[in-house]
Design an enzyme around this catalytic site. Structure first.
Site, PDB file in Angstrom:
ATOM      1  N   GLU A  53     -43.293  27.449  83.222  1.00 43.53           N
ATOM      2  CA  GLU A  53     -42.312  28.269  83.938  1.00 43.53           C
ATOM      3  C   GLU A  53     -40.897  27.797  83.600  1.00 43.53           C
ATOM      4  OE1 GLU A  53     -41.553  29.730  88.584  1.00 43.53           O
ATOM      5  OE2 GLU A  53     -42.855  28.002  88.140  1.00 43.53           O
ATOM      6  N   LYS A  94     -41.699  37.099  88.003  1.00 42.45           N
ATOM      7  CA  LYS A  94     -42.506  36.438  89.020  1.00 42.45           C
ATOM      8  C   LYS A  94     -42.541  37.296  90.277  1.00 42.45           C
ATOM      9  CE  LYS A  94     -43.032  31.831  91.131  1.00 42.45           C
ATOM     10  NZ  LYS A  94     -42.485  30.454  91.140  1.00 42.45           N
ATOM     11  N   TYR A 101     -40.786  27.407 100.560  1.00 46.20           N
ATOM     12  CA  TYR A 101     -41.300  26.606 101.667  1.00 46.20           C
ATOM     13  C   TYR A 101     -41.349  25.155 101.204  1.00 46.20           C
ATOM     14  CZ  TYR A 101     -45.526  27.112  98.845  1.00 46.20           C
ATOM     15  OH  TYR A 101     -46.416  27.105  97.811  1.00 46.20           O
ATOM     16  N   CYS A 120     -46.749  30.727  88.280  1.00 50.20           N
ATOM     17  CA  CYS A 120     -46.863  29.652  89.265  1.00 50.20           C
ATOM     18  C   CYS A 120     -47.388  30.103  90.618  1.00 50.20           C
ATOM     19  CB  CYS A 120     -45.527  28.929  89.400  1.00 50.20           C
ATOM     20  SG  CYS A 120     -45.707  27.298  90.173  1.00 50.20           S
ATOM     21  N   GLY A 126    -100.686  19.208  81.510  1.00 48.81           N
ATOM     22  CA  GLY A 126     -99.462  19.545  80.787  1.00 48.81           C
ATOM     23  C   GLY A 126     -98.283  19.693  81.733  1.00 48.81           C
ATOM     24  N   SER A 137     -98.216  23.071  84.450  1.00 48.06           N
ATOM     25  CA  SER A 137     -99.119  22.988  85.597  1.00 48.06           C
ATOM     26  C   SER A 137     -98.761  21.804  86.491  1.00 48.06           C
ATOM     27  CB  SER A 137    -100.577  22.895  85.137  1.00 48.06           C
ATOM     28  OG  SER A 137    -100.826  21.691  84.438  1.00 48.06           O
ATOM     29  N   ASN A 163    -108.203  33.054  73.415  1.00 42.34           N
ATOM     30  CA  ASN A 163    -107.942  33.802  74.651  1.00 42.34           C
ATOM     31  C   ASN A 163    -109.160  33.885  75.568  1.00 42.34           C
ATOM     32  OD1 ASN A 163    -105.308  34.161  73.966  1.00 42.34           O
ATOM     33  ND2 ASN A 163    -105.532  36.289  73.291  1.00 42.34           N
ATOM     34  N   LYS A 210     -95.861  42.291  78.193  1.00 44.14           N
ATOM     35  CA  LYS A 210     -96.414  41.243  79.052  1.00 44.14           C
ATOM     36  C   LYS A 210     -95.508  40.992  80.249  1.00 44.14           C
ATOM     37  CE  LYS A 210     -98.826  38.717  75.356  1.00 44.14           C
ATOM     38  NZ  LYS A 210     -99.014  37.400  74.691  1.00 44.14           N
TER      39      LYS A 210
END
Length: 625
Positions: free
Chosen positions: A46, A115, A121, A164, A349, A352, A431, A592
């Site tokens: 700024e 701005k 403040y 800012c 494994g 599981s 399978n 799937k």
């Protein structure tokens, strides 16, 4: 190719208060440095032309004239250079003085942004010198440019500008700028320093970039501002959708230029999925002042394991939260259906094992005994002593009800029934075992009035590495949105907080190669069928999965990011080979995923056909490979 990236830099400058002639020289140095690194947008603090702490000197004609001369010099300096520079300086508008950001590129002021919120403040009293830009004229006669807050610098990259205090107010201008199409927000700032403010400032930048799904470039005033009452630190931050990409060192006594590559393509993809961002009526200045044809990703960190936090403490917290999500989902389902407990098939494994650990946590939540879990191990043609023994030992150590049912005789009989030679170890041979196990599990769940808990993970669903209506099916799947790379850390997390016996079993499971164990062991009794030898490294596939599903990246970008992320661990040909495997398998396996059981979502990437991922089962992969 730029892969959708745009390189930005936030600069904190060595300056002299009220000396634009000197300050423009430092800005030029920052421009030169940025150009060497192929930066496309350089943001300075700024009032970087004059210094922020000039106070009543802002009213003097000498300072105003010197500031205008410095801007004119920088305008000339940018001619022929492929970079946009945003500097801060006062702007005289008849009898008003505005605190502004000047966007300069290739010998022109493209935009002046005043701005909006004037800090007045505590230590700030800017209203003594500046007015708000809310009612500023829409066009500057001197520079023949718009007075506005956003501009499209090159095709696909729109920059919004705030100054800012704009960031610190309840409704920052950047929120509206983002909704109106700004991909990157820049903030020219002069935020003074005091204890703890840096953390708060960083959080503001990070949170605003997340809320706006944008890149955010913050450039703060340096230690060379006046120290009459305040000290400035030169904070420089680049954030993207909540993540800090780069942050400069504060309190430096030389110019700091913090550079990062912002992924605008990723941000736009996220916004397309978020209906808060409807840009159909957006109007802004499109100048296409920059060329952005290439990007070498030099300033882009790419995490090789996007599902797994690198920080140990964050990873532990993530694992703890995921366990809570998984167990809470399962607990609700068990209560809802009035189940007497859970049935889970245990192979020894990782997947599981994780499912079993989730069941144990669920029983704890429900105030039930672990004996309400029926763990079934079903040795088949490929089961090794190591996995079988680990499965049995773990179940006993956890206090679950243990059942062992060999599937070999049943599978041999089934192969005879369908006329298949059991010496032909093809997909039918494999399978048959997976479906026999699933049949046993379903029937045992019915027999004992329990819920069958699925074990398959997200990575397997993405690759289709599961047997349709075999391990693909269950009554509730607790792992279905947990990727393989994260499964390992979840099991490791439990091992780290468990007693010696359970911990030793879990660590041995972690050390076991990933395998469905559907083919006979080798001559040494070891696992012969290793998943990653068949379909490739899971860490690569999880990387592809994250970036493809979440952001929709093209193959070329996925490849470039993987090369960057894994930093020579894999050669380019290897990455491209497994990437093509991933994309083909991902497309042909959608059927799937279209009928998977319910499962709790635990992360940002999920393939549930009811929630996160809707895809036709017969989509062609040609355009994607």
């Amino acid at each position: 190719m730029n892969y959708g990236f745009f390189r930005v830099a936030a600069a904190s400058l060595k300056l002299r208060v009220a000396d634009p002639q000197y300050n423009k020289g430092e800005i030029k140095k920052a421009i030169d440095l940025a150009l060497k690194e192929d930066v496309r947008l350089l943001v300075t603090p700024e009032l970087s032309i004059t210094g922020y702490t000039c106070a009543d000197l802002f009213f003097t004609k000498a300072l105003q004239k010197a500031a205008e001369d410095a801007i004119d010099d920088i305008i000339q300096y940018t001619k022929g250079k492929n970079i946009a520079v945003i500097v801060g300086a006062p702007y005289r508008n008849r009898n008003k003085l505005l605190n502004c950001a000047y966007t300069i590129c290739n010998g022109k002021v493209l935009l002046i942004t005043p701005k909006t919120y004037i800090a007045n403040y505590s230590e700030f009293y800017e209203k003594r010198w500046f007015v708000s830009g809310d009612n500023a004229d829409e066009f500057s006669d001197k520079y023949e440019c718009n007075i506005d807050s956003k501009i499209e610098l090159c095709e696909g990259v729109t920059v919004g500008i705030e100054l800012c205090e704009d960031l610190w107010v309840p409704a920052p201008p950047s929120s509206r700028l983002a909704v109106d199409g700004a991909d990157i927000i820049v903030n020219l700032s002069a935020s003074d320093e005091y204890v703890s403010k840096a953390d708060y400032r960083r959080a503001l930048v990070s949170n605003q970039s997340a809320r706006c799904i944008c890149g955010y470039v913050y450039a703060g005033a340096s230690v060379y501002e006046s120290t009459t009452d305040l000290v400035f630190s030169g904070a420089t931050i680049v954030a993207e959708n909540g993540a800090i990409l780069a942050e400069g060192e504060r309190f430096q006594r030389e110019n700091v230029v913090t550079i990062a590559d912002i992924d605008v393509e990723k941000l736009n993809t996220l916004r397309q999925k978020n209906m808060s961002f409807d840009n159909s009526t957006v109007c802004y200045c499109a100048c296409y002042a920059l060329e952005n044809e290439s990007n070498d990703l030099k300033y882009r960190f790419t995490d090789p394991h996007p599902f797994v936090p690198a920080d140990n403490e964050k990873r532990r917290e993530r694992c703890k939260e995921i366990f809570a999500i998984q167990a809470s989902g399962l607990a609700k389902r068990i209560e809802h259906v009035g189940s007497k407990g859970a049935v889970v098939g245990i192979s020894g494994g990782l997947d599981s094992t994780l499912a079993l650990l989730v069941c144990v946590e669920t029983m704890k939540m429900l105030g039930r005994d672990n004996s309400d879990i029926l763990g079934i191990t079903m040795p088949g043609f490929g089961t090794t002593d190591r996995t079988h023994d680990n499965a049995v030992r773990l179940m006993k150590a956890l206090g679950v009800t243990v059942k062992e049912i060999s599937i070999q005789d049943a599978c041999i009989q089934h192969l005879k029934d369908i006329g298949h030679d059991e010496t032909v170890k093809d997909i039918t041979y494999e399978n048959t075992q997976a479906r026999e196990r699933t049949q046993i599990l379903f029937d045992m769940a019915n027999k004992h009035g329990k819920l069958l808990v699925g074990t398959g993970d997200l990575s397997e669903l993405a690759m289709g590495w599961c047997t349709y209506n075999g391990d693909h099916m269950s009554m509730y799947g607790v792992n279905a949105s947990v990727p393989k790379t994260l499964v390992r850390y979840l099991v490791e997390y439990v091992a780290g907080v468990s007693g010696k016996e359970i911990s030793s079993i879990l660590y041995d499971i972690l050390d076991t190669p990933v395998s469905p164990e559907l083919l006979p062991p080798d001559e040494n009794g070891e696992i012969a069928q290793k998943t990653e030898d068949n379909i490739g490294p899971y860490e690569l596939h999880d990387f592809f999965l994250y970036h493809f599903v979440r952001f929709g990246f093209e193959k070329e970008k996925l490849s470039a990011l993987a090369l960057k992320a894994f930093d020579c661990k894999y050669e380019e040909n290897t990455i491209n080979h497994w990437l093509e495997v991933f994309l083909k398998r991902f497309f042909i396996s959608q059927f799937k995923r279209s009928c998977i059981p319910d499962s709790p979502k635990v992360g940002t990437v999920s393939l549930s056909p009811r929630g996160d991922w809707r895809m036709p089962s017969d989509a062609s992969f040609n355009a994607f490979i």
